[in-house]
Enzyme design. Structure first.
Site, PDB file in Angstrom:
ATOM      1  N   SER A 129     -10.629  21.358 -14.244  1.00 33.19           N
ATOM      2  CA  SER A 129     -10.475  21.119 -12.164  1.00 33.19           C
ATOM      3  C   SER A 129      -8.926  20.627 -11.667  1.00 33.19           C
ATOM      4  CB  SER A 129     -11.758  21.072 -11.267  1.00 33.19           C
ATOM      5  OG  SER A 129     -11.873  20.900  -9.687  1.00 33.19           O
ATOM      6  N   ASN A 144      -8.772  18.984  -9.461  1.00 28.76           N
ATOM      7  CA  ASN A 144      -9.395  18.049  -8.647  1.00 28.76           C
ATOM      8  C   ASN A 144      -9.198  16.952  -9.816  1.00 28.76           C
ATOM      9  OD1 ASN A 144      -9.255  19.109  -6.669  1.00 28.76           O
ATOM     10  ND2 ASN A 144     -11.726  19.049  -6.422  1.00 28.76           N
ATOM     11  N   THR A 184      22.980 -20.159   6.417  1.00 32.34           N
ATOM     12  CA  THR A 184      21.439 -19.603   7.340  1.00 32.34           C
ATOM     13  C   THR A 184      21.938 -19.592   8.154  1.00 32.34           C
ATOM     14  OG1 THR A 184      21.888 -22.542   7.694  1.00 32.34           O
ATOM     15  CG2 THR A 184      20.853 -21.539   5.470  1.00 32.34           C
ATOM     16  N   SER A 227      39.183   5.960   4.159  1.00 36.92           N
ATOM     17  CA  SER A 227      39.027   5.913   5.781  1.00 36.92           C
ATOM     18  C   SER A 227      40.063   6.842   5.905  1.00 36.92           C
ATOM     19  CB  SER A 227      39.960   4.694   6.498  1.00 36.92           C
ATOM     20  OG  SER A 227      40.385   4.953   7.939  1.00 36.92           O
TER      21      SER A 227
END
Length: 466
Positions: A141, A143, A188, A319
């Site tokens: 199937s 499924n 940090t 750019s």
């Protein structure tokens, strides 16, 4: 395709291009699901996996006496072509589809049947000699065939991701070795911290990725368990009692992977828990990979107004108005991939929750998002490895300049002068612009003979005795 053949199904008749390997049910799905423009053939491992499933099923049916050997030979040969990457152009049904994957399963059944007919010396569409449902889909199937193929496709695709991530980790480790003696400033919360080496930073990237490889290899094992043989709802209706075990054994042989039967085929027919876990793992990879991409962008920022501790390979002008500007385009595209993967995980989560009773009809969405995430991450990892990390160089002078100017060096004095004195020293250094070294010597808090050892930059990058 001007010539046509007439095919029929339970809804009626339809003209199909004579040269087409697909049939009427595929044609209906092509017409019904014009949604994303992304076809099934966007994920070749899914088609390969289906070829393996159909070949395994045919082999089991023949061993049990339900499928004649000549039909099995034709099906197996057609499936081998799918596994080898041929005929994939005939899988153009949209990845967004109703029917819980029935259209996908029938697309495979029809292509295999028509190619098999051709190999047997018959015309495409002459299903009296080899039928998509009665022969190719025998004892199956959607499924059970579809979920099995999807799990197998995930295993095949994960192997590519694991290889790509391992290659990326290896490249980070090479850079770590190259940069092992370059002392820089650790940070940090985007503030100055204490010295470390650039090599330590890159080695940490490598270990971080290797952890994800290990977790992924653990999680993906869930997909070795399949429900092939459960057919419609997991009860195994229309199958021989020996079929499920035999078909899964054949699938393990064909795929070369240790596929096993689920403990309960009814539960396995609707449960999407493995996909939730695995998609979450892909999200974890994306989160960590995006963090690393962010770090590469920060470390290379500048060249005059940023950290400028590393150079990324220049890939293209940055750019349309600022001459000479070069952007970190590779980490940027990796960030975007990671954001998409994180979004895909939410779609998988919602689709997994939306199943009802004995089937999850949202599985096509789960398949698309998991396959999409895998594909994106593989390509992003390879791109980052080859076009960025492999060409990274260090700006040793900038690294040293940052660390020597930092008041974070005062941390090394804590064991000798105490936290409060060290804090006051840091505050004064910031206010006056003088160095920590000069101030501590002026105050006489540390013996002049000790200061070089205490404030040795390389010595601060690892534990040491006082």
């Amino acid at each position: 395709m001007t010539d046509t053949r007439l095919e029929h199904d339970s809804l009626g008749e339809m003209a199909i291009p004579a040269a087409a390997y697909y049939g009427i049910q595929t044609r209906r799905a092509i017409d019904n699901f014009r949604i994303s423009g992304i076809g099934l053939n966007h994920y070749p491992n899914l088609i390969r996996a289906f070829g393996m499933v159909k070949k395994a099923a045919a082999g089991a049916n023949t061993k049990l006496g339900y499928l004649p050997p000549e039909k099995n030979a034709a099906i197996a040969a057609a499936c081998d072509e799918l596994i080898g990457g041929r005929l994939h152009e005939w899988f153009t049904i949209d990845v967004f589809q109703g029917g819980a994957g029935t259209s996908t399963n029938m697309n495979v059944n029809e292509v295999v049947a028509n190619r098999g007919l051709e190999l047997m010396g018959h015309q495409r569409g002459d299903y009296a000699h080899l039928h998509p449902n009665d022969d190719v889909n025998l004892s199956q199937s959607t499924n059970d065939a579809y979920p099995t193929a999807v799990r197998l496709a995930t295993l095949l695709s994960h192997a590519e991701l694991s290889d790509a991530l391992q290659a990326l980790a290896a490249e980070f480790r090479k850079r770590g070795e190259d940069f092992n003696t370059i002392v820089k400033l650790g940070r940090t919360q985007l503030q100055d911290a204490v010295p470390m080496t650039l090599g330590q930073e890159f080695e940490a990237f490598a270990i971080n990725i290797e952890e994800d490889v290990a977790r992924g290899n653990e999680t993906v094992r869930l997909f070795h368990e399949v429900n092939l043989g459960g057919t419609a709802v997991g009860t195994g209706i229309n199958t021989d009692p020996d079929y499920s075990a035999l078909a899964i054994g054949e699938l393990a042989r064909v795929s070369g992977l240790p596929m096993v039967r689920a403990a309960n085929l009814i539960e396995a027919s609707w449960d999407m828990g493995a996909f939730v876990l695995y998609s979450g793992m892909l999200k974890r990879v994306a989160v960590k990979l995006s963090k690393i991409a962010n770090d590469l962008r920060l470390l290379s920022s500048g060249p005059r107004g940023g950290l400028n501790e590393i150079n990324l390979p220049p890939m293209q002008p940055g750019s349309s108005i600022m001459p000479g500007k070069v952007n970190p385009v590779i980490p940027e595209v990796v960030n975007q991939v990671c954001f998409q993967v994180i979004g895909n995980d939410m779609a998988v989560t919602m689709a997994a929750e939306a199943g009802q009773l004995q089937l999850n009809v949202m599985e096509p969405l789960i398949v698309h998002n998991v396959m999409h995430s895998l594909q994106l991450l593989v390509r992003a990892a390879r791109t980052l490895t080859e076009l960025c990390v492999a060409g990274i160089t260090a700006n040793e002078d900038y690294c040293r300049r940052h660390v020597e100017a930092s008041i974070g060096l005062v941390t090394a004095l804590n064991p000798y002068i105490g936290y409060e004195r060290a804090a006051a020293l840091a505050k004064e250094a910031l206010k006056t612009g003088r160095t920590v070294r000069d101030l501590v010597l002026e105050k006489g808090w540390v013996d002049a003979g000790q200061i070089d050892t205490i404030l040795d930059l390389a010595g601060m990058t690892h534990p040491r005795k006082r």
